[in-house]
Structure formats: C-alpha cells, structure tokens
Design a protein around this motif. Structure first.
Motif, PDB file in Angstrom:
ATOM      1  N   PHE A 187       0.876  -1.168   0.000  1.00 62.83           N
ATOM      2  CA  PHE A 187       0.000   0.000   0.000  1.00 62.83           C
ATOM      3  C   PHE A 187       0.914   1.218   0.000  1.00 62.83           C
ATOM      4  CE2 PHE A 187      -4.275   1.746   1.234  1.00 62.83           C
ATOM      5  CZ  PHE A 187      -3.894   3.081   1.292  1.00 62.83           C
ATOM      6  N   ALA A 188       1.018   1.883  -1.148  1.00 62.82           N
ATOM      7  CA  ALA A 188       1.951   3.009  -1.286  1.00 62.82           C
ATOM      8  C   ALA A 188       1.354   4.274  -0.686  1.00 62.82           C
ATOM      9  CB  ALA A 188       2.278   3.236  -2.758  1.00 62.82           C
ATOM     10  N   THR A 189       2.065   4.821   0.295  1.00 66.35           N
ATOM     11  CA  THR A 189       1.652   6.072   0.914  1.00 66.35           C
ATOM     12  C   THR A 189       2.921   6.844   1.273  1.00 66.35           C
ATOM     13  OG1 THR A 189       0.144   7.017   2.587  1.00 66.35           O
ATOM     14  CG2 THR A 189       1.593   5.237   3.314  1.00 66.35           C
ATOM     15  N   PRO A 190       2.891   8.160   1.269  1.00 64.12           N
ATOM     16  CA  PRO A 190       4.111   8.933   1.535  1.00 64.12           C
ATOM     17  C   PRO A 190       4.719   8.624   2.906  1.00 64.12           C
ATOM     18  CG  PRO A 190       2.411  10.340   0.589  1.00 64.12           C
ATOM     19  CD  PRO A 190       1.751   9.042   0.907  1.00 64.12           C
ATOM     20  N   LEU A 191       6.050   8.466   2.921  1.00 59.53           N
ATOM     21  CA  LEU A 191       6.799   8.210   4.147  1.00 59.53           C
ATOM     22  C   LEU A 191       7.672   9.428   4.478  1.00 59.53           C
ATOM     23  CD1 LEU A 191       8.021   4.534   3.534  1.00 59.53           C
ATOM     24  CD2 LEU A 191       6.025   5.278   4.827  1.00 59.53           C
ATOM     25  N   PRO A 192       8.083   9.570   5.747  1.00 59.24           N
ATOM     26  CA  PRO A 192       7.686   8.780   6.917  1.00 59.24           C
ATOM     27  C   PRO A 192       6.227   9.047   7.271  1.00 59.24           C
ATOM     28  CG  PRO A 192       8.973  10.684   7.596  1.00 59.24           C
ATOM     29  CD  PRO A 192       9.018  10.656   6.098  1.00 59.24           C
ATOM     30  N   VAL A 193       5.608   8.079   7.975  1.00 58.87           N
ATOM     31  CA  VAL A 193       4.175   8.168   8.214  1.00 58.87           C
ATOM     32  C   VAL A 193       3.818   7.637   9.598  1.00 58.87           C
ATOM     33  CG1 VAL A 193       3.695   5.873   7.224  1.00 58.87           C
ATOM     34  CG2 VAL A 193       1.908   7.639   7.186  1.00 58.87           C
ATOM     35  N   ILE A 194       2.769   8.194  10.151  1.00 63.15           N
ATOM     36  CA  ILE A 194       2.121   7.612  11.326  1.00 63.15           C
ATOM     37  C   ILE A 194       0.885   6.899  10.803  1.00 63.15           C
ATOM     38  CG2 ILE A 194       0.921   8.069  13.493  1.00 63.15           C
ATOM     39  CD1 ILE A 194       2.743  10.513  13.847  1.00 63.15           C
ATOM     40  N   ALA A 195       0.931   5.574  10.803  1.00 61.53           N
ATOM     41  CA  ALA A 195      -0.166   4.771  10.255  1.00 61.53           C
ATOM     42  C   ALA A 195      -1.266   4.603  11.308  1.00 61.53           C
ATOM     43  CB  ALA A 195       0.368   3.430   9.765  1.00 61.53           C
ATOM     44  N   GLY A 196      -2.143   3.611  11.087  1.00 62.67           N
ATOM     45  CA  GLY A 196      -3.258   3.369  11.992  1.00 62.67           C
ATOM     46  C   GLY A 196      -4.514   4.066  11.503  1.00 62.67           C
ATOM     47  N   HIS A 197      -5.647   3.337  11.537  1.00 58.80           N
ATOM     48  CA  HIS A 197      -6.882   3.942  11.017  1.00 58.80           C
ATOM     49  C   HIS A 197      -8.143   3.361  11.658  1.00 58.80           C
ATOM     50  CE1 HIS A 197      -6.302   0.255   8.704  1.00 58.80           C
ATOM     51  NE2 HIS A 197      -7.589   0.286   8.454  1.00 58.80           N
ATOM     52  N   GLU A 198      -7.977   2.415  12.581  1.00 63.49           N
ATOM     53  CA  GLU A 198      -9.129   1.759  13.216  1.00 63.49           C
ATOM     54  C   GLU A 198      -9.054   2.063  14.707  1.00 63.49           C
ATOM     55  OE1 GLU A 198     -10.407  -2.612  12.381  1.00 63.49           O
ATOM     56  OE2 GLU A 198      -9.149  -2.701  14.161  1.00 63.49           O
ATOM     57  N   ALA A 199      -9.819   3.041  15.176  1.00 67.00           N
ATOM     58  CA  ALA A 199      -9.562   3.524  16.532  1.00 67.00           C
ATOM     59  C   ALA A 199     -10.770   4.220  17.139  1.00 67.00           C
ATOM     60  CB  ALA A 199      -8.365   4.484  16.516  1.00 67.00           C
ATOM     61  N   ALA A 200     -10.578   4.576  18.405  1.00 65.98           N
ATOM     62  CA  ALA A 200     -11.574   5.375  19.118  1.00 65.98           C
ATOM     63  C   ALA A 200     -10.844   6.229  20.141  1.00 65.98           C
ATOM     64  CB  ALA A 200     -12.603   4.479  19.803  1.00 65.98           C
ATOM     65  N   GLY A 201     -11.391   7.405  20.396  1.00 65.58           N
ATOM     66  CA  GLY A 201     -10.731   8.297  21.334  1.00 65.58           C
ATOM     67  C   GLY A 201     -11.673   9.366  21.851  1.00 65.58           C
ATOM     68  N   ILE A 202     -11.077  10.406  22.431  1.00 69.81           N
ATOM     69  CA  ILE A 202     -11.838  11.488  23.050  1.00 69.81           C
ATOM     70  C   ILE A 202     -11.339  12.817  22.485  1.00 69.81           C
ATOM     71  CG2 ILE A 202     -12.377  12.648  25.232  1.00 69.81           C
ATOM     72  CD1 ILE A 202     -11.865   9.893  26.598  1.00 69.81           C
ATOM     73  N   VAL A 203     -12.252  13.675  22.110  1.00 69.87           N
ATOM     74  CA  VAL A 203     -11.872  14.984  21.555  1.00 69.87           C
ATOM     75  C   VAL A 203     -11.148  15.793  22.619  1.00 69.87           C
ATOM     76  CG1 VAL A 203     -12.712  17.159  20.601  1.00 69.87           C
ATOM     77  CG2 VAL A 203     -13.778  15.000  19.909  1.00 69.87           C
ATOM     78  N   GLU A 204      -9.936  16.246  22.275  1.00 70.39           N
ATOM     79  CA  GLU A 204      -9.148  17.080  23.183  1.00 70.39           C
ATOM     80  C   GLU A 204      -9.403  18.565  22.914  1.00 70.39           C
ATOM     81  OE1 GLU A 204      -5.778  19.766  23.773  1.00 70.39           O
ATOM     82  OE2 GLU A 204      -6.253  18.856  21.854  1.00 70.39           O
ATOM     83  N   SER A 205      -9.447  18.949  21.640  1.00 71.66           N
ATOM     84  CA  SER A 205      -9.707  20.340  21.293  1.00 71.66           C
ATOM     85  C   SER A 205     -10.208  20.410  19.864  1.00 71.66           C
ATOM     86  CB  SER A 205      -8.440  21.200  21.462  1.00 71.66           C
ATOM     87  OG  SER A 205      -7.378  20.694  20.675  1.00 71.66           O
ATOM     88  N   ILE A 206     -10.806  21.539  19.520  1.00 65.53           N
ATOM     89  CA  ILE A 206     -11.360  21.715  18.177  1.00 65.53           C
ATOM     90  C   ILE A 206     -10.909  23.049  17.604  1.00 65.53           C
ATOM     91  CG2 ILE A 206     -13.384  20.256  18.565  1.00 65.53           C
ATOM     92  CD1 ILE A 206     -15.027  22.780  19.059  1.00 65.53           C
TER      93      ILE A 206
END
Length: 398
Positions: free
Chosen positions: A81-100
């Motif tokens: 899966f070609a994507t620009p490097l360097p990269v922070i991967a990961g795409h299946e997650a859950a979290g809490i909004v810190e700021s908007i």
C-alpha cells in the motif's frame, strides 16, 4: 480538556510554555506525545516523541484511547500500500476529543469519537448519491499523506511526518478533519468499538449492504481474519443457510464456526482448483462469495466459485499496489455480478454512530474478534502476531 489532564497521559505533554502563552486555550497549544513512526518500508515501527500541532479551522484533535491493528496497516509496512513516508499509520480507533478548531460544530471537547478513514463531506456527488460512500475527499485512492489543506500536523526530529488515511491513529494524539470524525455513544467501551472504525464494519457491511445477502442463501468467505470473520457475522445476520469459510490456517476454523460458518475448508486439501470444489459443494456455484485476503488469484477464484447465472462476488481485501487482474469476460456475461466497496458500503458519519448503538444494544458482539490487548508501545509485537496468524484483532491501548 484541561492542561492537567493532557499532562497525565503517558508522557503526553504540551510544549514548555512561555508566560505570554499561559492564557491560551488548549486548542492553541502544541502537544508532545508518543507515536509509532514508520520511517522506511519493511522496517519496524519506531516509538518516537512527536509534536502534534493545534487543530486549524474545521479540524479536531483527538486523544487516542484504543486502536486496532489491521492488515491494511501491514500493507503499508510491506510496501503493498503506497503512501508517503515517513508516516504515522493506523486507522481503526476510538478516542476522546481534546480540542477543536474554529468552525467545528459536530463534536466538542470531551466527546467520545471514532476517526473515519473514509470521510463523509456531505457535499460531493458521492455523498449525495444514496448508494455511494467513497467520498471524493478520501485519501485512499491517491494517498496524499496530509490534511485536507495539504499540510501535516505531525513533526518529529524537526521533520514533517505524513498522515495516513486522514486518521493516523498510532499516536497518543492525532488531528483529523471534521469530515473524518464522528461522535458516538458516551457509554461505549472504546477498546471494543474501535473495531467499528474499520474491520468489523468493512466485513459486516460487505455482506448486509454491498452483497445484500439473502435468507437461505449459500455464501463463501475467502480469508478468515478479522474482516473475513465480520463478513461471516454479516452473512449469518442476513439469514444465510450455509456459510463456507476458506483459509489455509486451520487454527481459525473454530472461531469461524463460533461466529456462524457452517463449514471450513483449505485449498491445500484438494487436488483440483478451489473454485471447482466450491461449485461441486454448492451444486453449481454459491450465491455470494467474498474475497477478504487481497490476492489476485483468490479474487479470481471467488468470482469463479459463485453461480454463473446469478452469483454475486464482492472484493473486500485490499489488492497489492500496481497489479492488474486479467479475466475472461464470459465469467460475467452469463450473469454474475462482480463488485467491491470500501468500509462495507456504509456512509461513515451516518452509519458509525448507529453501529455503535447496535453494539450497545447487543445486536452483535465484538469480543470474539479481539484476541489480544497490548499496550501501545508493543505495536511491533502486535504486528508479529498478525503476520504469524496468531491473532485476529489486537487492540493497542494508550
């Protein structure tokens, strides 16, 4: 979120403040935190201290709570899966909004959310089409590795780090566009519903929404990983009478049967091609077939295994980069349907909150898909489990 809360999370702290900045709200502060950076393909992830910039207008900064390890992330490591490097991967997650950032109206600090690797802008032709879900703002078809404005929010060692699929969840904090995040039930357990961010929804939706599996039908699922097992769950929920699992790893059979598979077979146990075996087993071809591996040969086999007059075959697995498939058009001319979809065909913003609600109402379980839970720092161990076939889904917690 109060600055004290930011500072308590696993070494995630705002940058040192000068007195003139003390009055600024958290959304204007850069946060230093840990992230898994992929500097080169075919190398391990490196846990680094990164700087996460404040969200700009129509952006949301999220404190990650849990993220799943998906095969698509491993395709980034392998280079499939070609994507620009360097990269922070990961795409299946859950979290809490810190700021908007300015102009954000759909979420607020403190909300539980799921990042969306398939955004829903609500304005493009795809979003307006009743059956379309592959929003034109996606970063999947031609990965840019940036936010919608073309810039990044991650810095490490003075170097900009690319985003992945508008989400980048292998980080204690991430920034996403508002079109790539959705609020969910405040009572939802984030270490479970994170799977709704990709694996479960992709598989389940491929059965119930894309293929539209019918009651009493016969289905075959090629690949019994986390997404494949979610396809099995979808087929069962749709009322399929027979669900055949195909995988060379027989250790996965018991779990597949627990989730609804009526039988499981390995292509290695037969001398003839697997599509011929399946046609014999089903009296001419199955009603619905699903390829959930991402291999060209199994895509052809899945198509050939469904009934020539009315079979439907769905491509679910991400294919290798820059490879083409050649096939005989007669496979389609006789009446088969060949289709594919991203994220199970679901419109992300519309569907994810409903799926979380269904989970909370016990309409389906995610527990059988989660075989390992590890601290985020053990991310490379989680990928070893995936590659060795010892895990279905490993959830990393922050």
């Amino acid at each position: 979120m109060a600055r004290e809360e930011q500072e308590s999370g696993l070494g995630a702290t705002p940058l040192p403040l000068i007195p003139a900045l003390l009055h600024l709200p958290p959304r204007l502060l850069v946060i230093k935190c840990k992230a898994a950076v992929l500097w080169e393909i075919k190398k391990p992830f490196s846990i680094e201290e990164v700087e996460v910039a404040a969200p700009k207008a129509h952006e949301v900064r999220i404190k990650m709570v849990a993220t799943g390890v998906c095969r698509s992330d491993d395709h980034v490591v392998s280079g499939n899966f070609a994507t620009p490097l360097p990269v922070i991967a990961g795409h299946e997650a859950a979290g809490i909004v810190e700021s908007i950032g300015e102009g954000v109206t759909t979420v607020k600090p403190g909300d539980k959310v799921i990042p969306l690797f398939t955004p829903q802008c609500g304005k493009c032709n795809v979003c307006k089409h009743p059956e379309g879900n592959f929003c034109v703002k996606n970063d999947l078809s031609m990965p840019r590795g940036t936010m919608q404005d073309g810039t990044t929010r991650f810095t490490c060692k003075g170097k900009s780090i690319n985003h992945f699929l508008s989400t980048s969840t292998f980080s204690q904090y991430t920034v996403v566009d508002e079109i790539s995040v959705v609020k969910i039930d405040a009572a939802a357990p984030l270490d479970k519903v994170c799977l709704i961010g990709c694996g479960f929804t992709t598989g389940y939706g491929s059965a119930v929404k894309v293929a539209k599996v019918t009651p009493g039908s016969t289905c075959v699922v090629f690949g019994l990983g986390g997404v494949g097992l979610s396809v099995v769950m979808g087929c069962k929920a749709a009322g399929a009478a027979r669900i055949i699992g195909v995988d060379i790893n027989k250790d996965k059979y018991a779990k597949a049967k627990q989730l609804g598979a009526t039988e499981c077979i390995s292509p290695q146990d037969f001398k003839k091609p697997i599509h011929e075996v399946l046609k014999e087993m089903s009296g001419g071809g199955v009603d619905f077939s699903f390829e959930v591996i991402g291999r060209l040969d199994t895509m052809e086999a899945a198509l050939a295994s469904c009934h020539e007059a009315y079979g439907v075959s769905v491509i679910v697995g991400v294919p290798p980069d820059s490879q083409n498939l050649s096939m005989n058009p007669m496979l389609l001319l006789s009446g088969r349907t060949w289709k594919g979809a991203v994220f199970g065909g679901f419109k992300s913003k519309d569907s994810v909150p409903k799926l979380v609600t269904d989970f909370m109402a016990k309409k389906f379980s995610l527990d059988p898909l989660i075989t390992h839970v590890l601290p985020f720092e053990k991310i490379n161990e989680a990928f070893d489990l995936l590659r060795s076939g010892k895990s279905i889904r490993t959830v990393l917690t922050f």
